[in-house]
Write an enzyme that holds these catalytic residues in place. Structure first.
Site, short mmCIF file in Angstrom:
data_model
loop_
_atom_site.label_atom_id
_atom_site.label_comp_id
_atom_site.label_asym_id
_atom_site.label_seq_id
_atom_site.Cartn_x
_atom_site.Cartn_y
_atom_site.Cartn_z
N ASP A 30 -2.32 -5.11 0.22
CA ASP A 30 -1.87 -6.36 0.65
C ASP A 30 -2.72 -6.91 1.99
OD1 ASP A 30 -0.75 -4.48 2.42
OD2 ASP A 30 1.29 -5.04 1.91
N MET B 59 0.87 -1.15 0.09
CA MET B 59 -0.04 0.04 -0.07
C MET B 59 0.99 1.35 0.09
SD MET B 59 -3.17 -1.00 2.62
CE MET B 59 -3.87 0.27 2.19
N HIS B 60 0.18 2.35 -0.23
CA HIS B 60 0.86 3.75 -0.16
C HIS B 60 1.72 4.09 -1.15
CE1 HIS B 60 -1.18 2.94 3.82
NE2 HIS B 60 -0.25 2.28 4.22
#
Length: 484
Positions: free
Chosen positions: A237, A80-81
């Site tokens: 995830d 992520m991110h």
């Protein structure tokens, strides 16, 4: 039905070819490396994800060509991110700034100061790991790149674009940008404007279980699919891992001992608690949310220690058993990359304390396991402060394979932990399940994973570790002050 799940992790890309009943017909794992151009920086080039994903699909075809040809849908999962920046032609403008990059702490403080109301919308405190502060950093330090940004994609959204030509993102992954109205499951124009961004720079939003594209004709021919597979919305995830273990209903939970560590709780409503750095995000399935406590260095702490020692992790764990160590006389703070829950501190650093002249490697390895477990107990307490109390959880991730670590986690957390099948490819399996939903199946495909073994907290050990956790918590102020 046959589906494929592809997971873009930090250390590698995994792919699984899965038949109904979660039968894994073929799987592949392709390594990735992380670039650290400066202290606190963490980057990867998106082209490396693409090459690894292609290699993984090539390997699936070599292992099971007939089954692969019958694939109905592909699901995607990803770290992520990460800020993947594209120009108007779809060219990558710079390496992706990853989830564990800490460069934007000043930008986080500025966002919090200028727009304190954003916490109500996004449900989360501004953290350097999130995508929005990364773009604020790029605007400040790389203005020529910021001016050319046409689209910001998360890692798996980039892979979707390469596979299908579609700019789309699911709500679970989008929750980690700090640009999503998490309760309403839509982009927040207010949050984007706070970063000098616009809705046009965002991919369209989808649910993880719905169709969000189709494999391009050229790639359909390359891998020999009989028909172009649907590409599902997919998941971040951890949300994919939740689908993989069946944690899709309120009260379901899991503990992940991967590169990072996660304590996950599925919730029926949006339940934020930003004051304790609890993540409150959308789930990958509709009308469902979750809370997370996140550690930045869980199994990666043991991997780091194994690298320092020049010994395989399995050998270090075996030394503990051979020495008969119950608890370590040493202490370890696992803040190798800073920490999220509950401290939200990118600058703190970890280390050992309490070493004596007769300290052994086995004692230090045990201290690493305990330090990660105690950090997870901090996350448990943060979720409890948001009203979430857990009694049991699935246990996934590479660290879950160690019986010693699994029992220690149960004793420290006071939870019954269930080691489950296929935990090493849990995110790819969850993505494959979401692909089935996108192709027409219902939520029932996300059934609980098969339990291999359960670890009950032992009363005597529970009391011991409750006292030790209270002592261990004194390490953070020391580490924080020393890092300043």
């Amino acid at each position: 039905m046959i589906t494929i799940g592809i997971d873009i992790g930090t250390s590698g890309v995994k792919a699984a070819l899965v038949r109904d009943g979660d039968q894994v017909l073929a799987h592949s794992s392709q390594p990735l490396t992380v670039s650290r151009p400066q202290p606190g920086f963490s980057e990867q080039h998106p082209e490396h994800w693409w090459l690894a994903a292609c290699a993984a699909l090539d390997e699936l075809r070599s292992q099971a060509p007939q089954a692969l040809a019958d694939t109905a849908a592909i699901g995607l999962s990803g770290q992520m991110h990460g800020a993947t920046l594209l120009d108007a032609r779809g060219e990558v403008l710079r390496p992706c700034i990853l989830w564990n990059d800490g460069r934007s702490d000043l930008e986080c403080a500025e966002l919090e100061r200028r727009r304190p109301a954003l916490r109500r919308v996004t449900g989360n405190i501004a953290m350097p790991g999130f995508t929005a502060p990364k773009l604020c950093w790029v605007r400040k330090h790389e203005p020529e790149i910021f001016a050319r940004v046409a689209k910001v994609l998360l890692p798996k959204a980039y892979l979707r674009w390469r596979l299908s030509g579609e700019y789309a993102e699911d709500c679970s992954d989008a929750s980690g940008t700090l640009w999503l109205d998490v309760g309403a499951r839509r982009w927040s124009a207010e949050a984007l404007a706070a970063c000098h961004m616009s809705l046009e720079q965002m991919p369209r939003l989808v649910e993880g279980s719905e169709a969000a594209g189709q494999l391009s004709p050229s790639l359909t021919a390359r891998w020999g699919f009989r028909r172009a597979p649907i590409i599902a919305g997919g998941a971040g995830d951890n949300a994919a891992g939740a689908v993989g273990v069946g944690a899709v209903r309120p009260g379901d939970a899991f503990v992940s001992l991967g590169t990072s560590g996660v304590l996950w709780a599925t919730t029926a409503t949006f339940a934020p608690n930003p004051a304790h750095a609890v993540h409150a995000f959308c789930h990958a399935v509709p009308d469902t949310w979750h809370q997370m406590g996140v550690l930045l260095a869980a199994a990666s702490s043991l991997a780091w220690w194994a690298g320092v020692c020049g010994r395989p992790e399995a050998e270090l764990l075996a030394e503990i058993d051979a020495a008969g160590i119950a608890v370590s006389p040493a202490w370890f703070a696992p803040y190798l990359s800073g920490e999220r829950t509950p401290h939200n501190d990118t600058r703190v650093r970890g280390g050992f304390l309490g070493l004596a002249a007769d300290a052994t490697r086995a004692q230090m390895t045990q201290a690493v396991l305990e330090g990660v477990a105690y950090a997870m107990a901090d996350a448990r307490d943060a979720l409890a402060s948001a009203g979430t109390t857990l009694r049991e959880a699935a246990l996934i991730g590479g660290g879950a394979r160690s019986p010693r670590w699994a029992q220690l986690m149960a004793d420290v957390l006071g939870l019954t932990l269930h080691q489950v099948a296929e935990s090493d490819i849990g995110c790819a399996l969850g993505a494959a399940r979401l692909a089935r939903m996108a192709a027409g199946d219902g939520l029932e495909v996300a059934r609980p994973a098969h339990r291999l073994r359960s670890y009950e907290p032992r009363p005597q050990a529970l009391a011991l570790h409750r006292e030790r956790h209270a002592r261990w918590q004194r390490l953070y102020p020391l580490a924080r002050d020393f890092a300043r």
